[in-house]
Design a protein around this motif. Structure first.
Motif, PDB file in Angstrom:
ATOM      1  N   GLU A 192       0.299  -4.088  -2.773  1.00 38.01           N
ATOM      2  CA  GLU A 192       0.076  -4.339  -4.194  1.00 38.01           C
ATOM      3  C   GLU A 192      -0.953  -5.448  -4.339  1.00 38.01           C
ATOM      4  N   LEU A 193      -2.011  -5.183  -5.096  1.00 39.92           N
ATOM      5  CA  LEU A 193      -2.996  -6.201  -5.430  1.00 39.92           C
ATOM      6  C   LEU A 193      -2.578  -6.850  -6.739  1.00 39.92           C
ATOM      7  N   ASP A 194      -2.223  -8.125  -6.688  1.00 42.38           N
ATOM      8  CA  ASP A 194      -1.718  -8.826  -7.866  1.00 42.38           C
ATOM      9  C   ASP A 194      -2.858  -9.571  -8.545  1.00 42.38           C
ATOM     10  N   PHE A 195      -3.384  -8.977  -9.621  1.00 40.00           N
ATOM     11  CA  PHE A 195      -4.449  -9.601 -10.407  1.00 40.00           C
ATOM     12  C   PHE A 195      -3.887 -10.409 -11.573  1.00 40.00           C
ATOM     13  N   ALA A 196      -2.568 -10.487 -11.668  1.00 40.95           N
ATOM     14  CA  ALA A 196      -1.958 -11.100 -12.846  1.00 40.95           C
ATOM     15  C   ALA A 196      -2.053 -12.619 -12.837  1.00 40.95           C
ATOM     16  N   ARG A 197      -2.233 -13.212 -11.675  1.00 36.41           N
ATOM     17  CA  ARG A 197      -2.227 -14.674 -11.592  1.00 36.41           C
ATOM     18  C   ARG A 197      -3.457 -15.121 -10.810  1.00 36.41           C
TER      19      ARG A 197
ATOM     20  N   LYS B 228      14.780   1.340   0.975  1.00 38.71           N
ATOM     21  CA  LYS B 228      13.731   1.001   0.014  1.00 38.71           C
ATOM     22  C   LYS B 228      12.369   0.971   0.696  1.00 38.71           C
ATOM     23  N   GLU B 229      11.327   1.144  -0.104  1.00 39.76           N
ATOM     24  CA  GLU B 229       9.966   0.980   0.406  1.00 39.76           C
ATOM     25  C   GLU B 229       9.584  -0.488   0.354  1.00 39.76           C
ATOM     26  N   ALA B 230       8.854  -0.947   1.369  1.00 41.53           N
ATOM     27  CA  ALA B 230       8.421  -2.342   1.450  1.00 41.53           C
ATOM     28  C   ALA B 230       6.928  -2.428   1.153  1.00 41.53           C
ATOM     29  N   PHE B 231       6.579  -3.198   0.128  1.00 37.83           N
ATOM     30  CA  PHE B 231       5.182  -3.400  -0.238  1.00 37.83           C
ATOM     31  C   PHE B 231       4.749  -4.827   0.103  1.00 37.83           C
ATOM     32  N   PHE B 232       3.532  -4.970   0.572  1.00 40.49           N
ATOM     33  CA  PHE B 232       2.920  -6.279   0.775  1.00 40.49           C
ATOM     34  C   PHE B 232       2.209  -6.639  -0.520  1.00 40.49           C
ATOM     35  N   SER B 233       2.719  -7.631  -1.237  1.00 34.44           N
ATOM     36  CA  SER B 233       2.123  -8.039  -2.506  1.00 34.44           C
ATOM     37  C   SER B 233       1.126  -9.161  -2.249  1.00 34.44           C
ATOM     38  N   HIS B 234      -0.136  -8.855  -2.500  1.00 32.10           N
ATOM     39  CA  HIS B 234      -1.214  -9.806  -2.206  1.00 32.10           C
ATOM     40  C   HIS B 234      -1.737 -10.416  -3.499  1.00 32.10           C
ATOM     41  N   ARG B 235      -1.455 -11.681  -3.698  1.00 34.84           N
ATOM     42  CA  ARG B 235      -1.995 -12.376  -4.860  1.00 34.84           C
ATOM     43  C   ARG B 235      -3.493 -12.582  -4.651  1.00 34.84           C
TER      44      ARG B 235
ATOM     45  N   VAL C 202     -11.333 -11.007   2.615  1.00 32.40           N
ATOM     46  CA  VAL C 202     -10.026 -10.583   2.106  1.00 32.40           C
ATOM     47  C   VAL C 202      -9.639  -9.226   2.698  1.00 32.40           C
ATOM     48  N   LEU C 203     -10.602  -8.334   2.856  1.00 34.12           N
ATOM     49  CA  LEU C 203     -10.311  -7.032   3.465  1.00 34.12           C
ATOM     50  C   LEU C 203      -9.829  -7.196   4.905  1.00 34.12           C
ATOM     51  N   ARG C 204     -10.404  -8.140   5.642  1.00 37.19           N
ATOM     52  CA  ARG C 204      -9.941  -8.389   7.012  1.00 37.19           C
ATOM     53  C   ARG C 204      -8.492  -8.857   7.008  1.00 37.19           C
ATOM     54  N   ASN C 205      -8.160  -9.724   6.078  1.00 36.99           N
ATOM     55  CA  ASN C 205      -6.779 -10.205   5.988  1.00 36.99           C
ATOM     56  C   ASN C 205      -5.813  -9.065   5.663  1.00 36.99           C
ATOM     57  N   LEU C 206      -6.208  -8.205   4.737  1.00 32.86           N
ATOM     58  CA  LEU C 206      -5.340  -7.100   4.351  1.00 32.86           C
ATOM     59  C   LEU C 206      -5.215  -6.071   5.473  1.00 32.86           C
ATOM     60  N   ARG C 207      -6.298  -5.872   6.219  1.00 32.79           N
ATOM     61  CA  ARG C 207      -6.217  -4.960   7.369  1.00 32.79           C
ATOM     62  C   ARG C 207      -5.213  -5.482   8.395  1.00 32.79           C
TER      63      ARG C 207
ATOM     64  N   LEU D 177       0.579   3.511   0.391  1.00 27.54           N
ATOM     65  CA  LEU D 177       0.289   3.492  -1.034  1.00 27.54           C
ATOM     66  C   LEU D 177      -0.464   2.221  -1.437  1.00 27.54           C
ATOM     67  N   LEU D 178      -1.145   2.318  -2.585  1.00 29.72           N
ATOM     68  CA  LEU D 178      -1.869   1.169  -3.132  1.00 29.72           C
ATOM     69  C   LEU D 178      -1.531   1.014  -4.604  1.00 29.72           C
ATOM     70  N   ALA D 179      -1.059  -0.174  -4.966  1.00 29.74           N
ATOM     71  CA  ALA D 179      -0.703  -0.492  -6.345  1.00 29.74           C
ATOM     72  C   ALA D 179      -1.519  -1.688  -6.818  1.00 29.74           C
ATOM     73  N   ALA D 180      -1.600  -1.851  -8.139  1.00 32.64           N
ATOM     74  CA  ALA D 180      -2.316  -3.003  -8.702  1.00 32.64           C
ATOM     75  C   ALA D 180      -1.572  -3.508  -9.918  1.00 32.64           C
ATOM     76  N   ARG D 181      -1.307  -4.813  -9.942  1.00 31.59           N
ATOM     77  CA  ARG D 181      -0.726  -5.457 -11.121  1.00 31.59           C
ATOM     78  C   ARG D 181      -1.872  -6.029 -11.937  1.00 31.59           C
ATOM     79  N   VAL D 182      -1.996  -5.581 -13.177  1.00 28.51           N
ATOM     80  CA  VAL D 182      -3.176  -5.854 -13.985  1.00 28.51           C
ATOM     81  C   VAL D 182      -2.764  -6.351 -15.375  1.00 28.51           C
ATOM     82  N   PRO D 183      -3.733  -6.839 -16.178  1.00 28.27           N
ATOM     83  CA  PRO D 183      -3.423  -7.239 -17.552  1.00 28.27           C
ATOM     84  C   PRO D 183      -2.847  -6.087 -18.372  1.00 28.27           C
ATOM     85  N   GLU D 184      -2.258  -6.419 -19.520  1.00 27.82           N
ATOM     86  CA  GLU D 184      -1.461  -5.448 -20.273  1.00 27.82           C
ATOM     87  C   GLU D 184      -2.273  -4.529 -21.174  1.00 27.82           C
TER      88      GLU D 184
END
Length: 250
Positions: A100-105, A27-34, A83-88, A144-151
């Motif tokens: 994954e950038l989690d904008f849902a919460r 499987k691919e492993a994503f870092f999900s960042h709230r 935040v960019l420093r943390n993600l780097r 890869l870059l993903a984003a969890r966003v409103p519906e």
């Protein structure tokens, strides 16, 4: 968190263990960042040194308590840089396949000011994309870059999320829309770009749901997913599904 500090002191890299186990299973492993407020989830609230040092970088919401740490204000360049420093650090330290950038919460701008600052958020995502492309080129493997966003697109805009520009500039590879309900406007997201240059994965959150759909059963899940696929979804984003039964949670 005391447990994480204990692991660090023992030399246990829990993140590396999870990444390795994920890759071993193909499987691919994503870092999900709230994006905001993860330090305000459950009490007692631990103090965040950077927030204590820079209270002017924070904003508060009507639902904050006096104990909460507040929320990062992404309208400020200092916050975006922090935040960019943390993600780097996360991207360079571990061999994740994506972030994954989690904008849902947790909102990233003061309530009601989202769209007024949307260009700042796009600048942040653009900077992150360039950083990940650089890391990908150096390691010879996509990042890869993903984003969890409103519906809905309106919901995205209200929060300052310009998904049309993100897709148009190919800043994201995947969008996972939906927060607490199944009413995802799949067609509107699908029509953002005439070219299928991103994947659309509507999200099911099993824990944070509306009262009428809490633990609804496989029939409801199947119906929602079938509806999304009929409208053009590429897959499904699953979030907060328990590994055991729900009985202990009441």
């Amino acid at each position: 968190h005391p447990l994480y500090k204990k692991w660090v002191a023992e030399g246990t890299d829990i993140v590396q263990i999870v990444v390795d186990a994920t890759h071993q299973r193909g499987k691919e492993a994503f870092f999900s960042h709230r994006m905001n407020g993860s330090d305000n989830d459950l009490g007692p609230f631990a103090k965040i040194p950077m927030k204590v040092e820079h209270p002017e970088w924070m904003f508060r919401t009507p639902w904050c308590t006096h104990e909460d740490n507040g929320y990062w204000n992404f309208a400020l360049p200092q916050v975006r840089a922090h935040v960019l420093r943390n993600l780097r650090e996360a991207a360079e330290r571990w061999k994740f396949d994506g972030i994954e950038l989690d904008f849902a919460r947790g909102v990233v701008f003061p309530p009601g000011e989202g769209w007024r600052h949307h260009e700042h958020l796009t600048e942040f995502v653009r900077s992150l994309r360039l950083m990940l492309l650089d890391i990908a080129a150096r390691r010879g493997q996509p990042f890869l870059l993903a984003a969890r966003v409103p519906e809905t697109l309106v919901g995205c805009h209200f929060d300052g999320i310009d998904v049309e520009t993100w897709v148009g500039e190919q800043l994201v590879d995947m969008l996972a829309p939906s927060v607490r309900n199944y009413s995802v406007d799949v067609i509107a997201f699908r029509q953002i770009s005439p070219v299928a240059n991103f994947k659309l994965y509507p999200s099911i959150d099993d824990h944070h749901s509306s009262d009428g759909y809490h633990n609804p059963g496989i029939e409801v899940f199947s119906g929602a997913v079938a509806n999304w696929f009929q409208q053009g979804a590429d897959g499904v984003h699953a979030f907060n599904f328990n590994y055991a039964s729900n009985e202990p949670y009441g």
